[in-house]
Design an enzyme around this catalytic site. Sequence first.
Site, PDB file in Angstrom:
ATOM      1  N   ASP A   1      16.827  38.663  49.919  1.00 49.40           N
ATOM      2  CA  ASP A   1      17.909  39.391  50.581  1.00 49.40           C
ATOM      3  C   ASP A   1      19.116  38.465  50.663  1.00 49.40           C
ATOM      4  O   ASP A   1      19.109  37.477  51.393  1.00 49.40           O
ATOM      5  CB  ASP A   1      17.449  39.824  51.976  1.00 49.40           C
TER       6      ASP A   1
ATOM      7  N   LYS B   1      27.762  43.589  51.793  1.00 48.36           N
ATOM      8  CA  LYS B   1      28.791  42.866  52.552  1.00 48.36           C
ATOM      9  C   LYS B   1      29.946  42.376  51.682  1.00 48.36           C
ATOM     10  O   LYS B   1      30.787  43.149  51.273  1.00 48.36           O
ATOM     11  CB  LYS B   1      28.156  41.750  53.376  1.00 48.36           C
TER      12      LYS B   1
ATOM     13  N   PHE C   1      16.399  39.761  59.457  1.00 53.82           N
ATOM     14  CA  PHE C   1      17.155  40.999  59.686  1.00 53.82           C
ATOM     15  C   PHE C   1      17.389  41.665  58.337  1.00 53.82           C
ATOM     16  O   PHE C   1      18.032  41.099  57.460  1.00 53.82           O
ATOM     17  CB  PHE C   1      18.495  40.725  60.376  1.00 53.82           C
TER      18      PHE C   1
END
Length: 402
Positions: A227, A256, A142
């Site tokens: 990532d 985040k 993702f």
Amino acid sequence: MEPVTEAILNQFETNVIGNYGRFPLTLTRGEGTRVWDEHGNEYLDFISGIAVNALGHCHPHWVKRLQEQAAKLVHVTNLFYIPQQGELAEKLVQLAGPGKLLFCNSGAEASEALLKLARLHGRRRCGNDRQCYKVIAADRAFHGRTFGGMAATPLEKIQGGFHPMLDGFAFGKINDIDSFVSLIDDQTAAILVETIQGEGGIYVCENEFLQDLRRLCDDHELMLIIDEVQCGAARSGTYFAYEEAGIRPDAIGMAKGLGGGFPIGAIWVADEFSDLFQPGSHGSTFSGSPLACTAALAVLEVIEKEGLVDRVKRLGAKFMGKLEDVAREFPEHIVEVRGRGFLIAVAMRDDFMPFIGELRDHGLLTVGAGTDAIRFLPPLNVDESDLDRAIAIFRSVLSEHE
């Protein structure tokens, strides 16, 4: 659990596009690991805004730093020098190694910047002789919901309705180096993986696999792009999750937990590739603002002052061990426990969504991961007593199914 008020439901139904499947809960206040709904009910928040609220809710130091900065200067264009941006970049370089930072506003934007970086590298390496723009990512990956991010995310629930996808992506299987080797051709520019796959179900890249990827990229002059949007910012028990493998990537995506609740994203790029972006090749109006960078600096200050990296490593292992104990008690409901640090999934034999609802009714907020798991994402500074309380609630809910 008391329902969401009719007024709020009507307001959303009338005015807000329904692109989220929302839980039947309205949260109005938070402090530390706890949140309260509009009726005054208290919950343990083990979602943390999906790994965003690294310090929990309203950490005093974080709040103070933002209040002070908001009273001075919130936003200026990147056409000027922003001291807080330079300070944050310096600290992240100290954590990641020699390189430079490019700031953005989210994980999806970080992914877009990384994909553009890969294409710039491919063009420089191959020149005009051939097109080198292919990126090899991983199954269950993702990387966001923009067109570049979706193309790198081989999940129909993400891509559905938006085909045709952006060209130039292939997908191997994490921890299967041969599956990546077989996909390399003369158009390949980079390999992109999450150290710990988050939305895909909390699957951890083994250290040997990451080391093999590093060698593979070196052998073929490919960029190794990592990532760390969800697993970074100390959530795994090291500041970057890839550190455990002893490798250094060529570029890193982050967001985040970086801002502790304030929107910010960034990519770190190794010195060898840091000149690929030139003026005009990439940018963002809001990126790296004084307020956003102050939020991230405050998070780093608390992580260092409170020793949260070592704390997450220690307590995360204990918490995961206790979840594994619960799994052994209830093998008819639980398949396995996956993850590292405070990024943990409990894979269920049956549909996990009813369990998430029951945990919520008992005062524990969790979220799903992938197709089979309940995800536990406590703040980095959670009290051990709250971890034990979460275990007790989970055990109680499972016992009701006996």
